[in-house]
Structures are given as C-alpha cells and as structure tokens.
Design a protein around this motif. Structure first.
Motif, PDB file in Angstrom:
ATOM      1  N   ALA A 157       0.839  -1.192   0.000  1.00  0.00           N
ATOM      2  CA  ALA A 157       0.000   0.000   0.000  1.00  0.00           C
ATOM      3  C   ALA A 157       0.878   1.246   0.000  1.00  0.00           C
ATOM      4  CB  ALA A 157      -0.917  -0.006   1.212  1.00  0.00           C
ATOM      5  N   ALA A 158       0.455   2.254  -0.766  1.00  0.00           N
ATOM      6  CA  ALA A 158       1.201   3.507  -0.872  1.00  0.00           C
ATOM      7  C   ALA A 158       0.256   4.680  -0.637  1.00  0.00           C
ATOM      8  CB  ALA A 158       1.834   3.620  -2.263  1.00  0.00           C
ATOM      9  N   ASP A 159       0.835   5.828  -0.351  1.00  0.00           N
ATOM     10  CA  ASP A 159       0.053   7.049  -0.214  1.00  0.00           C
ATOM     11  C   ASP A 159      -0.552   7.387  -1.575  1.00  0.00           C
ATOM     12  OD1 ASP A 159      -0.852   9.716   0.034  1.00  0.00           O
ATOM     13  OD2 ASP A 159       0.607  10.112   1.609  1.00  0.00           O
ATOM     14  N   ALA A 160      -1.854   7.604  -1.619  1.00  0.00           N
ATOM     15  CA  ALA A 160      -2.523   7.874  -2.889  1.00  0.00           C
ATOM     16  C   ALA A 160      -2.027   9.143  -3.553  1.00  0.00           C
ATOM     17  CB  ALA A 160      -4.036   7.959  -2.680  1.00  0.00           C
ATOM     18  N   SER A 161      -1.360  10.014  -2.771  1.00  0.00           N
ATOM     19  CA  SER A 161      -0.840  11.258  -3.352  1.00  0.00           C
ATOM     20  C   SER A 161       0.464  11.031  -4.119  1.00  0.00           C
ATOM     21  CB  SER A 161      -0.605  12.301  -2.253  1.00  0.00           C
ATOM     22  OG  SER A 161       0.404  11.865  -1.349  1.00  0.00           O
ATOM     23  N   LEU A 162       1.048   9.844  -3.975  1.00  0.00           N
ATOM     24  CA  LEU A 162       2.261   9.528  -4.731  1.00  0.00           C
ATOM     25  C   LEU A 162       1.920   9.543  -6.220  1.00  0.00           C
ATOM     26  CD1 LEU A 162       5.259   8.535  -4.233  1.00  0.00           C
ATOM     27  CD2 LEU A 162       4.363   6.227  -4.620  1.00  0.00           C
ATOM     28  N   PRO A 163       2.617  10.347  -7.014  1.00  0.00           N
ATOM     29  CA  PRO A 163       2.219  10.516  -8.428  1.00  0.00           C
ATOM     30  C   PRO A 163       2.087   9.227  -9.211  1.00  0.00           C
ATOM     31  CG  PRO A 163       3.866  12.150  -7.817  1.00  0.00           C
ATOM     32  CD  PRO A 163       3.769  11.185  -6.663  1.00  0.00           C
ATOM     33  N   TRP A 164       2.898   8.224  -8.877  1.00  0.00           N
ATOM     34  CA  TRP A 164       2.855   6.970  -9.638  1.00  0.00           C
ATOM     35  C   TRP A 164       2.182   5.828  -8.849  1.00  0.00           C
ATOM     36  CZ3 TRP A 164       7.374   9.574  -8.308  1.00  0.00           C
ATOM     37  CH2 TRP A 164       8.068   9.065  -7.206  1.00  0.00           C
ATOM     38  N   ALA A 165       1.529   6.151  -7.746  1.00  0.00           N
ATOM     39  CA  ALA A 165       0.781   5.127  -7.012  1.00  0.00           C
ATOM     40  C   ALA A 165      -0.282   4.537  -7.937  1.00  0.00           C
ATOM     41  CB  ALA A 165       0.140   5.734  -5.776  1.00  0.00           C
ATOM     42  N   MET A 166      -0.507   3.247  -7.823  1.00  0.00           N
ATOM     43  CA  MET A 166      -1.363   2.565  -8.790  1.00  0.00           C
ATOM     44  C   MET A 166      -2.228   1.497  -8.107  1.00  0.00           C
ATOM     45  SD  MET A 166      -0.102   0.597 -12.257  1.00  0.00           S
ATOM     46  CE  MET A 166       0.469   2.146 -12.974  1.00  0.00           C
ATOM     47  N   ALA A 167      -3.452   1.412  -8.545  1.00  0.00           N
ATOM     48  CA  ALA A 167      -4.335   0.356  -8.067  1.00  0.00           C
ATOM     49  C   ALA A 167      -4.224  -0.849  -8.996  1.00  0.00           C
ATOM     50  CB  ALA A 167      -5.777   0.850  -8.030  1.00  0.00           C
TER      51      ALA A 167
END
Length: 277
Positions: free
Chosen positions: A155-165
């Motif tokens: 899981a990553a911070d959704a604000s991370l530009p390259w975060a992906m579902a």
C-alpha cells in the motif's frame, strides 16, 4: 491515483496458438543475453580465452535449462514445499505459474559449472562473462510481471504521483507501489549499467601486476542484485501464503542475505587467486 491498464496477457491470438506477453519477455531476455554476450567475448580477457559465438549459443542453452528447472524447483522448495509435497503432480505444471529468481540463479550456477567442466574453462571465467548480460533479462521479466498485473506492491500514499491500483489484488481503490517497475529499474537497468561499465575496466579482470583474476564481476553481481532486491522488497507485497517472516523481512529478503554474503566472499577471494596472463 493511477489504475493498472489491465493489459490482455495474450499478445497474439491465432486461434490455434496463443502467444503471451510473458513468453515474449522471456524471448527478449534470451535475445538480449545472446547479443550482449557476443559483444562481451570481444573484450581482451575473453579473446585470450578463445571464446566463440558458437560457445555463447551453447552457453545460452545451458542457461535456459538452468533458469527453467532451477526457477521452478526453487519456487517449490522455497515458497510452497508443503503444498507440493502433498501435490507432487503439480510440480511440473509450470503453466500455472510459480518461478523463483533465487532458484533460477542456483539452476544457472549449476548449468554454468557443467558448461565450464564440459568446455574445460574456469568456472568464474564463465560466470564473469555471463553476469553483466543477465540484468537486462531480469528487466524483461519485470515488464512481464507488470503487464500481467502480478507481484504488485504494498500500500502507498494515494498522493504519490505513480501510485497505482491493481484490480488483480482484489481492490481497484487501494493505491499501491508499482514495485515491478522499481525492480525493473534497480535489478534490471541500474544493475546492468554498473556491471557492464565495470566489466569493461581493466581492474575487473586484472591485478596491477597484469595477472588475470576471475570472480570480481560475479561477486559484484551477487552483491548488487541482493542489495537492490532487498530494498525493492520493502515496496513489494509479501506472498499472501507466507507474509513477513522473522524481523519483519520477506522470504525474498532472507534469500538475498546469503547471496550478498557469498558475493562479498567471492570478491575477497578473487583478489587472492588468479592465473598469469
């Protein structure tokens, strides 16, 4: 937050034949290995050793067998030994997935040892030739993992530009690290640049007195891959059937520890042994 593109795993469907992207990445990996290895044998230490393109072709065959057999058996033994002990018929069902890099590495090491024995070459001469040609293949494999939407990240911070579902993970709203791409960059491209540049230097194969030394490039590969994989595992979701192990480390991280130690030992020993050029 980005969403995984959900690529069709089948690159080309001819009806009677389906060509998968993952198979194409393996093909690209073997092609890159051959191209890089044939360039590498033009370097002085290998010219002196009488290496030929035909030997590179044979070396590739040995390597492919080592990757497939070692990768599969490594997955069986390292990750799901109890399952396969109860279902031995599933061991050969490679089409259902399940390959382990560390097992593939051990398989390649055995294959290179057999090749060296058959061709009467030094073992570390063979592995030093091979080591810089491997990371591009690893990079291809990680691209295949990304296309398939597998081996997703934590899981990553959704604000991370390259975060992906990754919908394949069971959620199309949870932001994750695209850890396959992290591994593509670190274990693939960055490790390749380091090993390829170092492998062309005189210090990689010679002491100051001019004597030939083998093993330094191989040792650096083990150290480099082990370190980069260890870091990448902090962003990669642990296998659901294993989770985190002792010290909150994943199986991949624990397997990297002896790999780095072995690399350091090989590097140190390489400086103490060698043959005159």
């Amino acid at each position: 937050m980005l969403v995984h593109p959900q690529f069709d795993p089948v690159a080309l469907n001819l009806g009677f034949l389906q060509i998968h992207w993952y198979g194409l990445t393996y093909l690209a990996a073997f092609g890159l290995f051959y191209g890089l290895a044939t360039r590498r044998i033009r370097q002085a230490p290998y010219v002196a050793g009488g290496w030929t393109p035909r030997e590179v072709e044979d070396l590739l065959f040995y390597g492919v067998m080592g990757v497939i057999l070692g990768g599969r058996l490594g997955y069986v033994l390292f990750y799901k030994p109890t399952y396969y002990l109860a279902n031995p018929g599933e061991i050969l069902a490679v089409w259902k997935g399940g390959m382990a890099f560390h097992g593939g590495l051990l398989g390649v090491i055995v294959a290179m040892a057999v090749f060296a024995w058959v061709r009467k070459k030094r073992f570390f001469e063979v592995t030093d030739l091979v080591a810089p040609c491997v990371p591009t293949g690893l990079a291809c494999g990680r691209i295949g993992n990304f296309i398939n939407g597998e081996l997703w990240g934590r899981a990553a911070d959704a604000s991370l530009p390259w975060a992906m579902a990754f919908p394949q993970s069971g959620s199309d709203t949870l932001a994750r690290h695209p850890s396959q791409l992290y591994q593509f960059l670190m274990e693939g491209l960055l490790l390749f640049v380091i090993l390829w540049c170092y492998g062309k230097t005189r210090s990689a194969h010679h002491r100051p007195d001019g004597s030939v030394v083998w093993g330094r490039v191989s040792g650096l590969f083990l150290i480099g891959y082990g370190a980069f994989r260890f870091i990448a595992e902090y962003f990669r979701e642990p296998d659901s059937f294993l989770g985190l192990l002792a010290l909150n480390l994943s199986m991949g991280q624990w397997l990297c520890v002896p790999m780095v130690v072995a690399g350091m030992v090989i590097w140190a020993m390489a400086g103490r042994s060698g043959s005159r050029s």
